[in-house]
Structure formats: structure tokens, C-alpha cells
Design a protein around this motif. Structure first.
Motif, mmCIF file in Angstrom:
data_model
loop_
_atom_site.group_PDB
_atom_site.id
_atom_site.type_symbol
_atom_site.label_atom_id
_atom_site.label_comp_id
_atom_site.label_asym_id
_atom_site.label_seq_id
_atom_site.Cartn_x
_atom_site.Cartn_y
_atom_site.Cartn_z
ATOM 1 N N GLY A 284 -5.728 -4.478 0.428
ATOM 2 C CA GLY A 284 -4.693 -5.155 1.212
ATOM 3 C C GLY A 284 -5.035 -5.023 2.680
ATOM 4 O O GLY A 284 -4.925 -3.938 3.257
ATOM 5 N N LYS A 285 -5.471 -6.101 3.297
ATOM 6 C CA LYS A 285 -6.020 -6.027 4.645
ATOM 7 C C LYS A 285 -4.986 -5.682 5.707
ATOM 8 O O LYS A 285 -5.343 -5.284 6.809
ATOM 9 C CB LYS A 285 -6.684 -7.351 5.004
ATOM 10 C CG LYS A 285 -5.752 -8.562 4.950
ATOM 11 C CD LYS A 285 -6.507 -9.858 5.197
ATOM 12 C CE LYS A 285 -5.606 -11.078 5.093
ATOM 13 N NZ LYS A 285 -6.346 -12.333 5.295
ATOM 14 N N GLY A 286 -3.693 -5.785 5.382
ATOM 15 C CA GLY A 286 -2.674 -5.484 6.388
ATOM 16 C C GLY A 286 -2.266 -4.032 6.447
ATOM 17 O O GLY A 286 -1.507 -3.640 7.339
ATOM 18 N N MET A 287 -2.739 -3.197 5.528
ATOM 19 C CA MET A 287 -2.322 -1.792 5.530
ATOM 20 C C MET A 287 -2.913 -1.079 6.752
ATOM 21 O O MET A 287 -4.064 -1.314 7.123
ATOM 22 C CB MET A 287 -2.770 -1.095 4.249
ATOM 23 C CG MET A 287 -2.341 -1.796 2.955
ATOM 24 S SD MET A 287 -0.578 -2.116 2.794
ATOM 25 C CE MET A 287 -0.541 -3.905 3.020
ATOM 26 N N PHE A 288 -2.123 -0.179 7.345
ATOM 27 C CA PHE A 288 -2.586 0.502 8.556
ATOM 28 C C PHE A 288 -1.845 1.816 8.714
ATOM 29 O O PHE A 288 -0.685 1.951 8.329
ATOM 30 C CB PHE A 288 -2.374 -0.392 9.780
ATOM 31 C CG PHE A 288 -3.138 0.065 10.996
ATOM 32 C CD1 PHE A 288 -4.519 -0.009 11.028
ATOM 33 C CD2 PHE A 288 -2.469 0.564 12.100
ATOM 34 C CE1 PHE A 288 -5.233 0.403 12.151
ATOM 35 C CE2 PHE A 288 -3.165 0.979 13.231
ATOM 36 C CZ PHE A 288 -4.556 0.902 13.254
ATOM 37 N N ARG A 289 -2.502 2.766 9.330
ATOM 38 C CA ARG A 289 -2.046 4.148 9.345
ATOM 39 C C ARG A 289 -1.044 4.481 10.438
ATOM 40 O O ARG A 289 -0.428 5.559 10.410
ATOM 41 C CB ARG A 289 -3.254 5.073 9.500
ATOM 42 C CG ARG A 289 -3.967 4.884 10.836
ATOM 43 C CD ARG A 289 -5.282 5.651 10.914
ATOM 44 N NE ARG A 289 -5.947 5.495 12.205
ATOM 45 C CZ ARG A 289 -6.702 4.474 12.559
ATOM 46 N NH1 ARG A 289 -6.895 3.501 11.683
ATOM 47 N NH2 ARG A 289 -7.256 4.401 13.751
ATOM 48 N N TYR A 290 -0.874 3.630 11.450
ATOM 49 C CA TYR A 290 -0.160 4.063 12.655
ATOM 50 C C TYR A 290 0.912 3.054 13.072
ATOM 51 O O TYR A 290 0.642 1.859 13.197
ATOM 52 C CB TYR A 290 -1.147 4.227 13.810
ATOM 53 C CG TYR A 290 -0.557 4.753 15.108
ATOM 54 C CD1 TYR A 290 -0.705 6.090 15.471
ATOM 55 C CD2 TYR A 290 0.127 3.914 15.979
ATOM 56 C CE1 TYR A 290 -0.181 6.571 16.669
ATOM 57 C CE2 TYR A 290 0.663 4.386 17.172
ATOM 58 C CZ TYR A 290 0.503 5.715 17.510
ATOM 59 O OH TYR A 290 1.017 6.190 18.692
ATOM 60 N N SER A 291 2.122 3.558 13.301
ATOM 61 C CA SER A 291 3.184 2.821 13.979
ATOM 62 C C SER A 291 3.943 3.802 14.862
ATOM 63 O O SER A 291 4.376 4.866 14.400
ATOM 64 C CB SER A 291 4.156 2.174 12.988
ATOM 65 O OG SER A 291 5.306 1.696 13.670
ATOM 66 N N ALA A 292 4.110 3.442 16.118
ATOM 67 C CA ALA A 292 4.863 4.298 17.046
ATOM 68 C C ALA A 292 6.365 4.183 16.850
ATOM 69 O O ALA A 292 7.126 4.940 17.461
ATOM 70 C CB ALA A 292 4.509 3.930 18.488
ATOM 71 N N ASN A 293 6.794 3.287 15.997
ATOM 72 C CA ASN A 293 8.230 3.015 15.865
ATOM 73 C C ASN A 293 8.905 4.026 14.947
ATOM 74 O O ASN A 293 9.331 3.699 13.835
ATOM 75 C CB ASN A 293 8.461 1.595 15.349
ATOM 76 C CG ASN A 293 9.926 1.217 15.399
ATOM 77 O OD1 ASN A 293 10.673 1.701 16.243
ATOM 78 N ND2 ASN A 293 10.349 0.343 14.496
ATOM 79 N N SER B 204 -0.400 4.236 -0.801
ATOM 80 C CA SER B 204 -1.806 4.163 -0.408
ATOM 81 C C SER B 204 -2.033 3.070 0.624
ATOM 82 O O SER B 204 -1.245 2.132 0.766
ATOM 83 C CB SER B 204 -2.680 3.904 -1.634
ATOM 84 O OG SER B 204 -2.462 2.592 -2.130
ATOM 85 N N LEU B 205 -3.164 3.190 1.341
ATOM 86 C CA LEU B 205 -3.570 2.200 2.326
ATOM 87 C C LEU B 205 -4.757 1.378 1.847
ATOM 88 O O LEU B 205 -5.220 0.485 2.564
ATOM 89 C CB LEU B 205 -3.935 2.880 3.647
ATOM 90 C CG LEU B 205 -2.859 3.743 4.291
ATOM 91 C CD1 LEU B 205 -3.381 4.361 5.588
ATOM 92 C CD2 LEU B 205 -1.603 2.937 4.574
ATOM 93 N N ASN B 206 -5.247 1.664 0.663
ATOM 94 C CA ASN B 206 -6.440 0.986 0.151
ATOM 95 C C ASN B 206 -6.061 -0.333 -0.517
ATOM 96 O O ASN B 206 -5.092 -0.407 -1.280
ATOM 97 C CB ASN B 206 -7.151 1.875 -0.882
ATOM 98 C CG ASN B 206 -7.607 3.173 -0.271
ATOM 99 O OD1 ASN B 206 -8.038 3.216 0.874
ATOM 100 N ND2 ASN B 206 -7.498 4.258 -1.038
#
Length: 683
Positions: free
Chosen positions: A245-254, A241-243
Motif C-alpha cells: 500500500g503505497k500510502g502507508m507512512f510512519r509519521y504524522s505530527a497531528n 502494518s505499513l507494508n
């Protein structure tokens, strides 16, 4: 990685970029920064005003190898003493004693460091033949497998955590971002490192760790779109989940790191290869459809909040590097790699600097704010990455403009070797184990594989191999080694002319190209390319009386600066007598600990081998303002004498043949001399 220290005890994660600290002033995309010092070291220029390498401007091989060997020296010392990289990402050092002090405030970047260090050692071991490199790497990775992987019953089970709180002996993520989270692209990056370590050592526990990473990535793959990558930048390990925790994020190009892991497992036919092929293709298609079109290269660093605006150069350059090394993976490898190089060179997202013809790139930004600080103070690893990709583009295409660009930028990187007391990192004096001691060195080592004539001309080294090297030994007119795969193409530079090259005991033929099994050899540069398809075991023999020496670096074992050398050092090798010599700090053109004379006005000194050995020579630097004379004598071998000019670094060689016990020195103006890299042979 980009970090700041605590301000009045509080970490402000949003203060990520130098221009924030400068009041968000605008910056030029490209500026000239022709300063007379780089990392506090005076620049050397050619007649056209272009940058030459440090510390030996007229010896590229010495200067480039000194960069990564000095970094390895410090890492090996750490392994034997403090082991700071296990618990801390960052450190400062005392400018008087040059002892390292950990930064207690910033995230420990565990995942990135392990993967980068594996890449460094994968190149360093065959170059040096030093088994200590493998000892260090296995211990480092084993610590993580015991202290830094997620529980097996998690959705992301049995995979590495990307970071830890500073000083924490167990890794579960950095509390500034949240608790108990992972970064999927680091799962791919670490997984690939585990797999290559398995190939280096044959230890199947690393293969199992790699497969766990691949299984988790395959299970959690989603097709993605313009705003959502196939795997998130960060998510909670338990349920994805992304909920919270302020560092969670949906996107990485790597996604290239997971692709590399899948490709290698598929090649080895390990794990659920059918699933890997499907997911690998999905990740590739997404990469081609979105980041390759819109340049949304965001989501890499372990201490940066998620954002669609803050792009970085690591992801596009690492992707370009991968397809240059494996053009069979991408029919448009030339167009794609060139496009990515030029994008990094010209993007307005962060500033670039031209320093005496060298292009220096910072690492990330959004067009208004950027990381990191002004040039000529830090951040060698990112410019080393640009230079590596440029050098590989030249090697693949023959475009000499990219070779020249890589050469000048690599020259800039050399000024950052070891511990420079005048250089500093953004916002503070801290340094980073990832950038300075793993990422930068591995990308410097790419230079020798791409342009082998840059390697030292008076030594034999295996510079690169498509396959992992599992065993290597150097001798007089001899290099023998084994690769993990029977089929490989390997690059060496020799200090002798080969009379025979065999694979599995069968002679390989000398050819004009390597369209089939065989070898090419350049008589002038002594660069040897070998393609073998029938055996893992390669043997190169020729005529030479140059035996690879043993070295005393005065860093191993580590003694504090100022320690008098009395009796044995290292144990059982040399007796230094009493009151003639001492350990000294990095100084002048020496980037690590050195040997100094204890007498402030020395005229002579000596040392004694415990058993007769052949003294090969030593590196000497004159930090004074007048010529210094050094004369070296040994019973039965005659003498060697040299004049060392002010500011000169000289590699003195005796060419002696007979073993002896005593080596004596006589000096004129010797008070400012320092010594390092003492070489000797067993009889």
C-alpha cells in the motif's frame, strides 16, 4: 484537502501542488495580491485601502454570519436531496443553473468531513436554535457508524476509516493509497467529534464510539522519535502494518486530535482513564520534544502521500487553537501559540499573500512545491483557521494587533460564501465539502466567540460556550438554554438589556470580572459573559418587543432556478399567486438561491399569507445601473419605502405590529431587483 481531477482518466497523486503544474518555479514567501476582485466579487475598501467584508462592507455581523449561514443552507439542501457529502468529497456546479455535480474521480474524505461538520454544528445549533442542524449531524454520523468502521477483530477495531473511493456507499479507504487502512490521527479527530456529539444529544452510542477510538489509540501507542510519531500517518487496519500500500507512512505530527479525545474522556471519567493519562502524556512529551522544536508539521491530509518534507499549517494552528481555548493544559500557552502563529505567517514552505491588508495563507508545501493556486480564487478555510487563532490570541492576551490581523483575513474569507460562479479551486472548478462547508464555517464562527462585538448587533445569539449547548430557545427579550456541564463560561450578544440572569432558578450577580459565578454586561455592545457553576440551566430575561422571526430562504425546499412560484411555497405559509414571482439563481450580493420578479418590467406584485402573519421584512439587492424604488404595503400597517442604489444590498424592515394576509409591492426600475431572507412572525 488537496486534489486534482483525472488527466485522461488517470489520477496522478504526485501532482499535489500548484507549482508542479507551473514547472516548479520558485515563489516568494510573501507577495502582494491587491486585486480588485476576490472570488469574482468586487472588493470593498476602507479609506486606508484595507479590505472590508462582503456583501455588506459596513455591517460585519451581517457579512460574517452570511458566510456560515449560506454554507449551512447549501448543506441542509444537500441533506434533503442529493446527499453528495455522504459519497463524494468534491463537486462542481453548473454556472447557469447552480446545481451541484459530484466529482467522480477523487477520494471521498469521510473522516475529516464528519469531524469538521461536528465542530460547525456544535457552534451553529446554539447560534440559530435550529434543531435541523442536529438532525443533519446525527444522520451524517450514523451513516458512517453503519458503513465506515473497521471490523471489531482488527488490531484497529471498531474505528472509522478516513476515506473512501468516490461514490462508494461503504468506506474502507481510498484505493490510490491502498486497501483497508486507517489514519490514527483521524481516529482521534473523529473520536473527539463522537464524544462532543454525545454531549450534545445524550445518545450513548456516540460515547461508545468515542471510547472505541480511545482504546485503539491507547493500545497502539509507541513513544516515537524524530522520524517516527507515536502513531503512524497511515497503516493497515487489520494489523497496523505499513507494508503493502503505497500510502502507508510512519509519521504524522497531528497528535493533538488524540490528545483532545483523551483529555475529554478523562474529564468525563469515561473509559480506561488511567491508560489514557499515560498515553496522553507520552503523546504530549513527543509533541514538545520534536514538532515544537523542529517544525516537522507533516502528515494530515487524507489524499497526500507520506513525506517528511511536505509540511502543513493545519496541525500547528489547530494545536495553537487548543491551548488558547485550554491554557490550563500548557503553562507556556502564550509563547507556544504565538510561536506557531508567527511560524505559519513566515514559513518559506509555501506562499502567503497580502490582499489589501489581509493575510492569505495557502496550506502546505516543501519550499519548492506547494498547494494550492493563486489567491483570490479559493481556499478560504485555511485563512479562516489563521484568523481564528489570531482572534483567540487577542481574546486571551488583549494584543490588538492580532485582532486587526484576524479582522482583515476574516473579511477576505467572507467573499467565498455560497456559490460564486467566478471562483474556482486548484486545477479545476471543483469545490470541497470539507473546506467550504464545514472547516471554513466552523473557524469563522470562532470569530464571534473571540470578538463578540463582531456578531450581529440587532439580534440575540449565544456565540460560544466552554461546554456543549444541549438546548436553546430565543424569544422577545429572552434567551434560555442548557449546557452539558453545570460549570461553563458562555458568551452572548443580545438585542436587549437583561433584567435578570439566573442559573438553575437562582439569580446570578453582575460583576466586574468572572473570577466567580456571575455575569458581566457591556451596555454599549450588549455583550454578555456568564459564568455558571451551580446549574446547567440558564435563563436571561429583559424587555424587548423583538421576536426572532421565521425565515424563507428560497433554498428550502429547493426548486430549480426559473421555477415559477404558483400557489404555496413553502407549504402552508405563502400563496404567491400566479406569474408574478419565480425562483432565481445566486446573483450579485446574494450567495444562494433568490426570489425574482417574473415580469421583465415590473411595476407591482403581491403575495398572500395563508393565515395572517406579520411581515417583518426582506433583503433586497439592486443589480441594475440605476436607482430602484421599492414600496411595501399591507392593509392596516401602512407602507415602507426605500431607494436601493445600484449594487446596493439592503435589509428592509417594516416594524409592523399587526398581522395581515396580503403584502403588496410597488417598484420603480425593479427589473434588476433580487430578494432573499424573507422574514415573518406568527401573530
Amino acid at each position: 484537502m488537496r486534489r486534482i481531477t483525472r488527466l485522461t482518466g488517470i489520477c496522478f497523486a504526485f501532482l499535489l501542488y500548484a507549482s508542479v503544474a507551473r514547472g516548479q518555479q520558485s515563489f516568494p514567501v510573501t507577495a502582494t495580491a491587491d486585486e480588485s476582485f476576490i472570488a469574482g466579487r468586487p472588493v470593498a475598501l476602507d479609506p486606508k485601502g484595507k479590505l472590508l467584508p462582503w456583501p455588506m462592507p459596513d455591517d460585519t455581523g451581517y457579512s460574517y454570519s452570511a458566510y456560515f449561514l449560506s454554507q449551512w443552507t447549501i448543506v441542509w439542501d444537500q441533506y434533503n436531496r442529493q446527499r453528495l457529502p455522504y459519497l463524494y468529497c468534491c463537486f462542481d456546479f453548473d454556472r447557469t443553473t447552480f446545481e451541484l455535480v459530484p466529482d467522480e474521480h477523487w477520494a471521498n474524505s469521510t473522516g475529516y468531513l464528519r469531524a469538521m461538520m461536528q465542530g460547525f454544528v456544535e457552534r451553529l445549533y446554539p447560534y440559530t436554535g435550529d434543531p435541523h442542524t442536529l438532525e443533519f449531524l446525527e444522520n451524517f454520523v450514523d451513516y458512517e457508524l453503519e458503513n465506515g468502521t473497521t471490523p471489531d477483530n482488527y488490531l484497529w477495531g471498531g474505528v472509522p476509516y478516513p476515506s473512501a473511493n468516490p461514490g462508494s456507499p461503504r468506506y474502507t479507504g481510498w484505493s490510490e493509497h491502498g486497501e483497508d487502512y486507517i489514519e490514527p490521527h483521524v481516529v482521534g479527530e473523529d473520536g473527539y467529534a463522537y464524544l462532543r456529539l454525545y454531549e450534545m444529544t445524550g445518545n450513548t452510542k456516540y460515547l461508545r464510539a468515542a471510547i472505541r477510538c480511545a482504546e485503539a489509540l491507547a493500545k497502539n501507542f509507541k513513544p516515537g522519535d524524530e522520524r517516527n510519531s507515536p502513531w503512524p500517518y497511515r497503516c493497515h487496519a487489520r494489523d497496523g502494518s505499513l507494508n503493502g500500500g503505497k500510502g502507508m507512512f510512519r509519521y504524522s505530527a497531528n497528535v493533538v486530535e488524540p490528545i483532545m479525545l483523551f483529555d475529554e474522556l478523562i474529564r468525563l471519567k469515561q473509559g480506561d482513564t488511567a491508560s489514557y493519562r499515560k498515553v496522553r502524556q507520552g503523546a504530549w512529551d513527543w509533541l514538545m520534544k520534536y514538532p515544537m522544536q523542529n517544525n516537522a508539521w507533516v502528515g494530515y491530509f487524507e489524499d497526500v502521500p507520506g513525506s517528511m518534507d511536505n509540511v502543513n499549517q493545519v496541525i500547528p494552528l489547530e494545536f495553537a487553537r487548543y491551548i488558547l481555548l485550554h491554557p490550563e493544559k500548557d503553562p507556556e500557552w502564550r509563547e507556544h501559540s504565538q510561536k506557531l502563529i508567527e511560524w505559519v505567517r513566515t514559513t518559506p514552505k509555501w506562499p502567503k499573500y497580502i490582499v489589501h491588508g489581509a493575510t492569505v495563507t495557502t496550506e502546505q508545501g516543501d519550499g519548492k512545491t506547494f498547494c494550492c493556486n493563486a489567491p483570490n480564487q479559493c481556499c478560504d478555510s485555511h485563512s479562516a483557521r489563521l484568523a481564528a487563532v489570531e482572534a483567540l490570541f487577542y481574546a486571551r492576551t488583549g494584543d490588538a494587533a492580532y485582532k486587526e490581523a484576524a479582522y482583515r483575513t476574516y473579511n477576505w474569507v467572507t467573499y467565498f460564501q455560497g456559490l460564486s460562479s467566478a471562483a474556482h479551486a486548484p486545477f479545476s472548478n471543483q469545490w470541497w465539502f470539507t473546506d467550504e462547508f464545514a472547516d471554513g464555517p466552523r473557524r469563522m464562527m470562532d470569530a464571534f466567540g473571540a470578538v463578540p462585538e463582531w456578531a450581529p448587533c440587532d439580534e440575540s445569539h449565544l456565540l460560544s460556550s466552554i461546554s456543549v449547548v444541549t438546548r436553546i430557545a430565543y424569544g422577545a427579550g429572552s434567551v434560555t438554554y442548557s449546557t452539558f456541564d453545570a460549570e461553563s463560561t458562555d458568551v452572548l450578544r443580545l438585542d436587549f438589556v437583561p433584567d435578570s440572569v439566573t442559573a438553575g432558578g437562582s439569580a446570578l450577580g453582575r460583576r466586574k470580572d468572572l473570577n466567580q459565578q456571575g455575569y458581566t454586561f457591556d451596555e454599549v455592545t450588549r455583550v454578555l459573559f456568564i459564568r455558571h457553576t451551580s446549574s446547567r440551566d440558564v435563563d436571561i430575561q429583559g424587555r424587548s418587543d423583538r421576536v426572532p422571526p421565521s425565515w424563507i430562504t428560497f433554498d428550502d425546499p429547493h426548486l430549480p432556478a426559473g421555477t415559477p412560484l404558483v400557489g404555496q411555497y413553502p407549504s402552508g405559509v405563502i400563496d404567491w399567486g400566479e406569474d408574478a414571482w419565480k425562483i432565481a439563481t445566486p446573483y450579485g450580493k446574494f450567495a444562494t438561491f433568490t426570489l425574482a420578479l417574473a415580469d421583465p418590467t415590473p411595476r407591482q406584485a403581491a403575495f398572500y399569507f395563508y393565515a395572517p402573519r406579520i411581515f417583518v421584512g426582506v433583503d433586497v439587492y439592486n443589480g441594475g445601473d440605476a436607482d430602484a424604488t421599492v414600496t411595501i404595503r399591507s392593509p392596516g400597517d401602512g407602507e415602507v419605502s426605500a431607494i436601493i442604489k445600484p449594487g446596493e444590498l439592503r435589509r428592509l424592515r417594516t416594524n409592523w405590529r399587526d398581522p395581515s394576509s396580503q403584502v403588496s409591492f410597488e417598484f420603480t426600475n425593479g427589473q434588476s431587483l433580487r430578494f432573499d431572507n424573507l422574514a415573518y412572525l406568527h401573530p
